[in-house]
Design an enzyme around this catalytic site. Structure first.
Site, short mmCIF file in Angstrom:
data_model
loop_
_atom_site.label_atom_id
_atom_site.label_comp_id
_atom_site.label_asym_id
_atom_site.label_seq_id
_atom_site.Cartn_x
_atom_site.Cartn_y
_atom_site.Cartn_z
N ALA A 136 0.88 -1.48 0.16
CA ALA A 136 -0.08 -0.01 -0.03
C ALA A 136 0.86 1.35 -0.02
O ALA A 136 2.09 1.07 0.21
CB ALA A 136 -0.77 -0.02 1.16
N GLU B 101 3.33 -6.22 6.98
CA GLU B 101 2.79 -5.16 7.74
C GLU B 101 3.03 -5.31 9.20
O GLU B 101 3.11 -4.26 9.96
CB GLU B 101 1.15 -5.46 7.65
CG GLU B 101 0.45 -4.91 6.26
CD GLU B 101 0.45 -5.90 5.17
OE1 GLU B 101 -0.12 -5.81 4.24
OE2 GLU B 101 1.38 -6.87 5.40
N GLU C 29 -2.24 -8.76 -1.40
CA GLU C 29 -3.86 -8.78 -1.19
C GLU C 29 -4.48 -8.73 -2.46
O GLU C 29 -5.56 -9.46 -2.84
CB GLU C 29 -4.14 -7.77 -0.06
CG GLU C 29 -3.65 -8.31 1.27
CD GLU C 29 -3.89 -7.23 2.28
OE1 GLU C 29 -4.39 -7.70 3.44
OE2 GLU C 29 -3.60 -6.16 1.88
N GLY D 20 -0.23 -4.88 0.41
CA GLY D 20 -1.62 -4.67 -0.56
C GLY D 20 -1.23 -5.30 -1.79
O GLY D 20 -2.37 -5.62 -2.56
#
Length: 259
Positions: A64, A133, A113, A110
């Protein structure tokens, strides 16, 4: 506004390339463009399969956009914002056509994901795949805690999330995280060959395979079988099954109309 995705359509499939240098981070802008792209490709009758990959030779998507995180620290009532992100990821997960992720390098956070939302994952041999993370005092918040255990099992998923360590493409294939490992530089060609083969089949049949598997996995076996039978009845009402059976009898390749 800078275009963060490149979209190419070939034959019966499309290639979405994340183009957000230098690290192809998955920020709000990328999510908005992914949402729009999948909405449009879902309506495109000429596209039966989709590939997602990253620009360049080293990075699929390195997580992210951390620069967006400071504004969230200490802020309450932001669950709605997170669910908006999940809505985009769910659109990819529930997309009615097969989706292939081609991991051409670093696939973290991210980016990982996003890949988990795809039906099939192909990784180039130099790819590193992980959810780091925890090293930021966070945990995967884009569906990682839910999709990863369903894919590789609870214990392995917890190990990857607890340690934040990335795995190699070869290890990812061993644990069932990716379907195939391709030589560096050859992943997109591998994905294209697969998408080209898939894309020439009947979309009504492909979409029902996806629905039967995805929904059936959440059901007891007897209910899953019932769902399969219901979808099998539906597919027998399509024009494509008529063409497929006729072509087989006539010993020729079918010309599916996706109806």
């Amino acid at each position: 506004m800078t275009q963060l995705l490149n979209i190419e359509k070939i034959d019966h499939y499309a290639v979405i390339t994340i183009n957000n240098p230098p690290m192809n981070v998955i920020g709000n802008g990328v999510f908005k463009e992914l949402d729009k792209a999948f909405q449009e490709l879902g309506k495109d009758e000429e596209v039966n399969a989709v590939i997602i990959t990253g620009q360049g030779e080293k990075i699929f998507a390195a997580g992210a956009d951390i620069k967006e995180f400071p504004q969230l620290i200490g802020k309450q009532g932001i669950k709605k914002e997170f669910l908006e992100t999940h809505a985009v990821l769910n659109r990819i997960d529930h997309f009615e056509k097969p989706v292939i992720a081609m991991l051409n390098g670093l696939t973290l956070g991210g980016g990982f994901e996003v890949a988990l939302c795809c039906d099939i994952r192909i990784a180039e041999e130099h790819a590193q795949i992980g959810l780091p993370e925890i090293t930021l005092g966070l945990f995967p918040g884009g569906g990682g805690t839910q999709r990863l255990p369903r894919l590789v099992g609870e214990a392995k998923a917890k190990e990857l999330m607890f340690t934040g360590e990335a795995v190699s493409a070869v290890e990812a294939e061993r644990i069932g995280l990716v379907n195939k490992v391709a030589a560096s530089g050859e992943g997109l060609e591998t994905a294209r060959k697969m998408a080209n083969r898939i894309g020439r089949f009947s979309l009504p049949a492909l979409s029902r395979i996806k629905k039967a598997v995805d929904q059936g996995l959440e059901l007891p076996l007897d209910q899953g079988i019932d769902l399969e039978a219901e979808l099998f009845e539906e597919v027998f009402q399509t024009e494509d099954v008529q063409e497929g059976v006729k072509a087989f009898i006539e010993k020729r390749k079918p010309a599916f109309q996706n109806r």
